[in-house]
Design a protein around this motif. Structure first.
Motif, PDB file in Angstrom:
ATOM      1  N   ILE A  15      30.168  41.249  22.466  1.00 60.54           N
ATOM      2  CA  ILE A  15      30.210  40.896  21.056  1.00 60.54           C
ATOM      3  C   ILE A  15      30.138  42.885  20.481  1.00 60.54           C
ATOM      4  CG2 ILE A  15      28.776  40.643  18.879  1.00 60.54           C
ATOM      5  CD1 ILE A  15      27.792  38.633  20.622  1.00 60.54           C
ATOM      6  N   PRO A  16      31.152  42.925  20.128  1.00 59.35           N
ATOM      7  CA  PRO A  16      31.159  44.491  19.636  1.00 59.35           C
ATOM      8  C   PRO A  16      29.667  45.370  18.625  1.00 59.35           C
ATOM      9  CG  PRO A  16      33.069  42.867  17.886  1.00 59.35           C
ATOM     10  CD  PRO A  16      32.061  42.262  18.558  1.00 59.35           C
ATOM     11  N   PRO A  17      29.741  45.967  18.993  1.00 56.12           N
ATOM     12  CA  PRO A  17      28.391  47.166  18.751  1.00 56.12           C
ATOM     13  C   PRO A  17      28.271  46.715  16.963  1.00 56.12           C
ATOM     14  CG  PRO A  17      30.602  48.039  19.730  1.00 56.12           C
ATOM     15  CD  PRO A  17      30.658  47.405  19.221  1.00 56.12           C
ATOM     16  N   THR A  18      27.196  46.660  17.070  1.00 55.41           N
ATOM     17  CA  THR A  18      26.749  47.003  15.725  1.00 55.41           C
ATOM     18  C   THR A  18      26.943  48.214  15.008  1.00 55.41           C
ATOM     19  OG1 THR A  18      25.507  44.983  15.431  1.00 55.41           O
ATOM     20  CG2 THR A  18      24.681  46.731  13.842  1.00 55.41           C
ATOM     21  N   PRO A  19      27.599  49.113  14.121  1.00 47.83           N
ATOM     22  CA  PRO A  19      28.147  50.423  13.252  1.00 47.83           C
ATOM     23  C   PRO A  19      26.957  50.449  12.539  1.00 47.83           C
ATOM     24  CG  PRO A  19      29.324  48.648  11.873  1.00 47.83           C
ATOM     25  CD  PRO A  19      29.001  48.163  13.326  1.00 47.83           C
ATOM     26  N   LEU A  20      27.092  52.451  12.616  1.00 50.44           N
ATOM     27  CA  LEU A  20      25.032  52.210  12.189  1.00 50.44           C
ATOM     28  C   LEU A  20      26.386  53.667  11.270  1.00 50.44           C
ATOM     29  CD1 LEU A  20      22.663  53.484  11.328  1.00 50.44           C
ATOM     30  CD2 LEU A  20      22.738  55.193  13.401  1.00 50.44           C
ATOM     31  N   ILE A  21      26.167  53.528  10.511  1.00 54.31           N
ATOM     32  CA  ILE A  21      26.881  54.506   9.235  1.00 54.31           C
ATOM     33  C   ILE A  21      25.899  55.243   8.022  1.00 54.31           C
ATOM     34  CG2 ILE A  21      28.803  52.543   8.212  1.00 54.31           C
ATOM     35  CD1 ILE A  21      27.248  51.708   5.931  1.00 54.31           C
ATOM     36  N   ASN A  40      30.105  54.241  13.130  1.00 51.31           N
ATOM     37  CA  ASN A  40      29.865  55.570  14.341  1.00 51.31           C
ATOM     38  C   ASN A  40      30.929  54.727  15.317  1.00 51.31           C
ATOM     39  OD1 ASN A  40      28.265  53.356  14.822  1.00 51.31           O
ATOM     40  ND2 ASN A  40      26.545  54.070  16.900  1.00 51.31           N
ATOM     41  N   VAL A  41      31.298  53.908  15.301  1.00 50.85           N
ATOM     42  CA  VAL A  41      32.138  52.803  15.971  1.00 50.85           C
ATOM     43  C   VAL A  41      34.036  53.662  15.685  1.00 50.85           C
ATOM     44  CG1 VAL A  41      33.458  51.006  16.562  1.00 50.85           C
ATOM     45  CG2 VAL A  41      30.852  51.601  16.202  1.00 50.85           C
ATOM     46  N   SER A  42      34.707  54.260  16.259  1.00 47.55           N
ATOM     47  CA  SER A  42      35.984  54.700  15.865  1.00 47.55           C
ATOM     48  C   SER A  42      36.718  53.961  15.265  1.00 47.55           C
ATOM     49  CB  SER A  42      36.491  55.840  16.801  1.00 47.55           C
ATOM     50  OG  SER A  42      36.393  54.923  18.056  1.00 47.55           O
ATOM     51  N   THR A  43      36.593  52.263  15.949  1.00 49.98           N
ATOM     52  CA  THR A  43      37.681  51.442  15.865  1.00 49.98           C
ATOM     53  C   THR A  43      37.662  50.686  15.285  1.00 49.98           C
ATOM     54  OG1 THR A  43      38.231  51.083  17.794  1.00 49.98           O
ATOM     55  CG2 THR A  43      39.680  52.484  17.232  1.00 49.98           C
ATOM     56  N   GLY A  44      37.908  49.145  14.513  1.00 52.41           N
ATOM     57  CA  GLY A  44      38.295  48.058  13.846  1.00 52.41           C
ATOM     58  C   GLY A  44      36.642  47.722  13.097  1.00 52.41           C
ATOM     59  N   ASN A  45      36.946  49.068  11.921  1.00 54.80           N
ATOM     60  CA  ASN A  45      36.019  48.213  10.928  1.00 54.80           C
ATOM     61  C   ASN A  45      36.297  48.103  10.000  1.00 54.80           C
ATOM     62  OD1 ASN A  45      33.291  49.888  11.715  1.00 54.80           O
ATOM     63  ND2 ASN A  45      35.094  51.981  12.525  1.00 54.80           N
ATOM     64  N   GLN A  46      35.525  46.856   9.423  1.00 54.86           N
ATOM     65  CA  GLN A  46      36.383  46.703   8.039  1.00 54.86           C
ATOM     66  C   GLN A  46      34.751  47.259   7.172  1.00 54.86           C
ATOM     67  OE1 GLN A  46      38.479  45.186   7.039  1.00 54.86           O
ATOM     68  NE2 GLN A  46      37.408  45.172   5.086  1.00 54.86           N
ATOM     69  N   TRP A  47      35.370  47.438   5.943  1.00 54.19           N
ATOM     70  CA  TRP A  47      33.786  48.322   5.533  1.00 54.19           C
ATOM     71  C   TRP A  47      33.574  47.217   3.814  1.00 54.19           C
ATOM     72  CZ3 TRP A  47      31.455  52.530   5.928  1.00 54.19           C
ATOM     73  CH2 TRP A  47      31.733  53.243   6.436  1.00 54.19           C
ATOM     74  N   TYR A  48      32.885  46.846   3.745  1.00 59.78           N
ATOM     75  CA  TYR A  48      32.139  45.990   2.526  1.00 59.78           C
ATOM     76  C   TYR A  48      31.799  46.618   1.242  1.00 59.78           C
ATOM     77  CZ  TYR A  48      32.795  42.311   5.841  1.00 59.78           C
ATOM     78  OH  TYR A  48      33.655  41.043   7.043  1.00 59.78           O
ATOM     79  N   LYS A  49      31.823  46.558   0.180  1.00 58.29           N
ATOM     80  CA  LYS A  49      30.989  46.748  -1.035  1.00 58.29           C
ATOM     81  C   LYS A  49      30.165  45.723  -1.841  1.00 58.29           C
ATOM     82  CE  LYS A  49      31.321  49.233  -5.426  1.00 58.29           C
ATOM     83  NZ  LYS A  49      32.056  49.076  -6.642  1.00 58.29           N
ATOM     84  N   ASP A  50      28.939  45.556  -1.914  1.00 62.55           N
ATOM     85  CA  ASP A  50      27.985  44.661  -2.286  1.00 62.55           C
ATOM     86  C   ASP A  50      28.250  43.160  -1.603  1.00 62.55           C
ATOM     87  OD1 ASP A  50      27.336  46.071  -4.126  1.00 62.55           O
ATOM     88  OD2 ASP A  50      28.963  46.148  -5.790  1.00 62.55           O
ATOM     89  N   GLY A  51      28.173  43.231  -0.560  1.00 62.35           N
ATOM     90  CA  GLY A  51      29.125  41.796   0.366  1.00 62.35           C
ATOM     91  C   GLY A  51      30.581  41.311   0.391  1.00 62.35           C
ATOM     92  N   ALA A  60      36.957  54.711  10.673  1.00 63.21           N
ATOM     93  CA  ALA A  60      35.875  54.988  10.888  1.00 63.21           C
ATOM     94  C   ALA A  60      35.127  55.978   9.619  1.00 63.21           C
ATOM     95  CB  ALA A  60      35.942  55.892  11.788  1.00 63.21           C
ATOM     96  N   THR A  61      35.905  56.146   8.133  1.00 68.07           N
ATOM     97  CA  THR A  61      35.519  56.510   7.049  1.00 68.07           C
ATOM     98  C   THR A  61      36.061  56.320   6.032  1.00 68.07           C
ATOM     99  OG1 THR A  61      37.161  58.624   7.397  1.00 68.07           O
ATOM    100  CG2 THR A  61      35.672  59.140   8.164  1.00 68.07           C
ATOM    101  N   LEU A  62      35.352  56.090   5.106  1.00 65.02           N
ATOM    102  CA  LEU A  62      35.732  55.838   3.580  1.00 65.02           C
ATOM    103  C   LEU A  62      35.023  56.516   2.775  1.00 65.02           C
ATOM    104  CD1 LEU A  62      36.866  53.316   2.263  1.00 65.02           C
ATOM    105  CD2 LEU A  62      34.066  52.302   1.781  1.00 65.02           C
ATOM    106  N   SER A  63      35.999  57.293   2.093  1.00 59.17           N
ATOM    107  CA  SER A  63      35.357  58.073   0.595  1.00 59.17           C
ATOM    108  C   SER A  63      35.233  56.671  -0.497  1.00 59.17           C
ATOM    109  CB  SER A  63      36.988  58.899   0.147  1.00 59.17           C
ATOM    110  OG  SER A  63      36.084  59.494  -1.016  1.00 59.17           O
ATOM    111  N   ILE A  64      33.863  57.316  -0.967  1.00 59.42           N
ATOM    112  CA  ILE A  64      33.649  56.712  -1.789  1.00 59.42           C
ATOM    113  C   ILE A  64      33.441  57.079  -3.631  1.00 59.42           C
ATOM    114  CG2 ILE A  64      30.675  55.380  -3.127  1.00 59.42           C
ATOM    115  CD1 ILE A  64      32.182  53.778  -0.464  1.00 59.42           C
ATOM    116  N   THR A  65      33.732  56.450  -4.572  1.00 57.12           N
ATOM    117  CA  THR A  65      34.075  57.030  -5.888  1.00 57.12           C
ATOM    118  C   THR A  65      32.900  56.017  -6.563  1.00 57.12           C
ATOM    119  OG1 THR A  65      35.448  55.889  -6.407  1.00 57.12           O
ATOM    120  CG2 THR A  65      35.848  58.331  -5.443  1.00 57.12           C
TER     121      THR A  65
END
Length: 166
Positions: A15-21, A40-51, A60-65
């Motif tokens: 199971i992939p590691p749980t990311p720490l953001i 903190n995980v370099s690949t395979g991320n999927q970002w969510y906003k309000d679920g 690995a990064t996301l710019s939020i506005t």
């Protein structure tokens, strides 16, 4: 009945590691600004906003506005991690764009802001922190207003031309 065909299954027990953001700055910011979130995980991320998954947000990064609650999961080999910690962002409204009025012999703009910065030909006029200014020469003037949240907005330039001296 005769035996059916054989189906082989492979179980991926990793199971992939749980990311720490984390946020690269304040999560409360003014409209028009942003904050960079990092996993903190370099690949395979999927970002969510309000679920809800953010389309194409897999780095690995996301710019939020925008304001919201942000999380991430990691997808690897058909498996997904648990959901990360959440980061809540708040976007403060930007002040209304100030308008410079010229009532001979001075400029005025909207009152009620915490601070004012007047500029002449894009150079700061020091020592002026009010909603009015008496120009001393021909040129382009503008004012920056700063509200109690330290959010700013800038007027359009007002070009003052003196055609004659009384």
């Amino acid at each position: 009945s005769p035996a059916s065909n054989v189906i082989s299954l492979a179980v991926n027990s990793t199971i992939p590691p749980t990311p720490l953001i984390s946020a690269g700055g304040s999560t409360t910011f003014c409209g028009g600004e942003n904050v960079l979130l990092s996993s903190n995980v370099s690949t395979g991320n999927q970002w969510y906003k309000d679920g809800i998954p953010i389309g194409g947000a897999t780095a690995a990064t996301l710019s939020i506005t925008t304001a919201g609650t942000y999380t991430a999961k990691v997808f690897l080999g058909g498996c997904q991690s648990s959901v990360s910690n959440s980061i809540v962002t708040t976007v403060l409204p930007q002040p209304v764009k100030p308008i410079i009025n010229y009532n001979t012999p001075e400029f005025t703009t909207t009152s009620g802001y915490a601070h004012y910065q007047w500029y002449f030909n894009n150079n700061l006029i020091s020592g002026v922190d009010t909603n009015s200014y008496r120009p001393t020469q021909t040129g382009a003037y503008k004012v920056v207003v700063i509200d109690n949240n330290n959010c700013i907005n800038t007027s359009d330039s007002f070009v003052l031309r003196v055609l004659a001296v009384a």
